[in-house]
Enzyme design. Structure first.
Site, mmCIF file in Angstrom:
data_model
loop_
_atom_site.group_PDB
_atom_site.id
_atom_site.type_symbol
_atom_site.label_atom_id
_atom_site.label_comp_id
_atom_site.label_asym_id
_atom_site.label_seq_id
_atom_site.Cartn_x
_atom_site.Cartn_y
_atom_site.Cartn_z
ATOM 1 N N SER A 142 -49.386 -18.312 -33.032
ATOM 2 C CA SER A 142 -48.716 -18.392 -34.334
ATOM 3 C C SER A 142 -49.683 -19.038 -35.332
ATOM 4 O O SER A 142 -50.734 -19.560 -34.945
ATOM 5 C CB SER A 142 -47.424 -19.208 -34.227
ATOM 6 O OG SER A 142 -47.694 -20.511 -33.753
ATOM 7 N N HIS A 143 -49.326 -19.007 -36.599
ATOM 8 C CA HIS A 143 -50.185 -19.544 -37.650
ATOM 9 C C HIS A 143 -49.355 -20.436 -38.574
ATOM 10 O O HIS A 143 -48.161 -20.213 -38.749
ATOM 11 C CB HIS A 143 -50.811 -18.409 -38.462
ATOM 12 C CG HIS A 143 -51.686 -17.505 -37.664
ATOM 13 N ND1 HIS A 143 -53.065 -17.614 -37.658
ATOM 14 C CD2 HIS A 143 -51.398 -16.482 -36.824
ATOM 15 C CE1 HIS A 143 -53.574 -16.691 -36.861
ATOM 16 N NE2 HIS A 143 -52.576 -15.991 -36.343
#
Length: 203
Positions: A73-74
């Site tokens: 994820s970011h």
């Protein structure tokens, strides 16, 4: 002929990419499958062109081709979503800052879960025991046990059983039984009401 057979074996071996994972000896990876930082239970199979990252998968799961579970994820509320602005190694091998961020949230797939063709499961999502996810679905939030979900984003379509039956199946924990008891239980596998009635009477 021997060299041809060896070549075929080596080709098949190279199709699988397994890193830092625990896979039960009775689980099956079929075709090109990538498994990273994950755990897979007995009698679970994962089909061709699927990827599993940082995920715990229970027993007796059926995972069709083209599925993707977990992944990175970011940060969405920072200046940038790029990994070069937080700590840890990244594809560029460069960090402009080292702000702490964990890109790998653990995903949990319960026991006896069926993921249809090309299902995508977001990192950090939990799918409960006995759930079914329809083909082409994108699962972005937790799925309770014994529910059928589908769509993009996936949503509940129906229950597999009524609440009482679901509770009894969850309490039974049949996926933890040894093979001798499973073989006996399997005689009524096609009739859940009969199965539960027999197990209650045997107590």
């Amino acid at each position: 002929m021997i060299s041809y057979i060896i070549s075929r074996i080596m080709t098949r071996l190279s199709l699988k990419s397994i890193r830092n994972s625990k896979i039960d000896k009775k689980a099956k990876l079929i075709g090109k499958v990538s498994v990273i930082n994950s755990q897979i239970g007995r009698y679970t199979y994962i089909s061709n062109n699927s990827a599993v990252i940082n995920t715990e998968i229970g027993s007796f799961c059926s995972i069709a081709s083209g599925c993707s579970i977990g992944g990175a994820s970011h940060p969405s509320d920072w200046m940038s979503t790029s990994p070069v602005f937080h700590s840890g190694r990244n594809v560029f091998m460069k960090n402009f800052s080292s702000h702490p961020f964990n890109p790998y949230k653990k995903s949990i797939i319960g026991n006896d879960v069926w993921l249809g063709l090309r299902v995508f499961v977001k990192a950090g999502v939990k799918i409960g025991d006995g759930a079914i996810i329809g083909m082409g679905s994108i699962v972005t939030k937790d799925v309770p046990p014994y529910e059928i979900w589908a769509g993009n984003p996936a949503r509940k379509i129906s229950d597999r059983f009524d609440n009482e039956t679901k509770e009894k199946l969850l309490a039974l924990n049949w996926w933890e039984l040894d093979e001798k008891n499973l073989k006996e239980l399997a005689k009524s596998a096609n009739d859940v009401n009969k199965l539960l009635h027999e197990t209650e009477n045997s107590k």
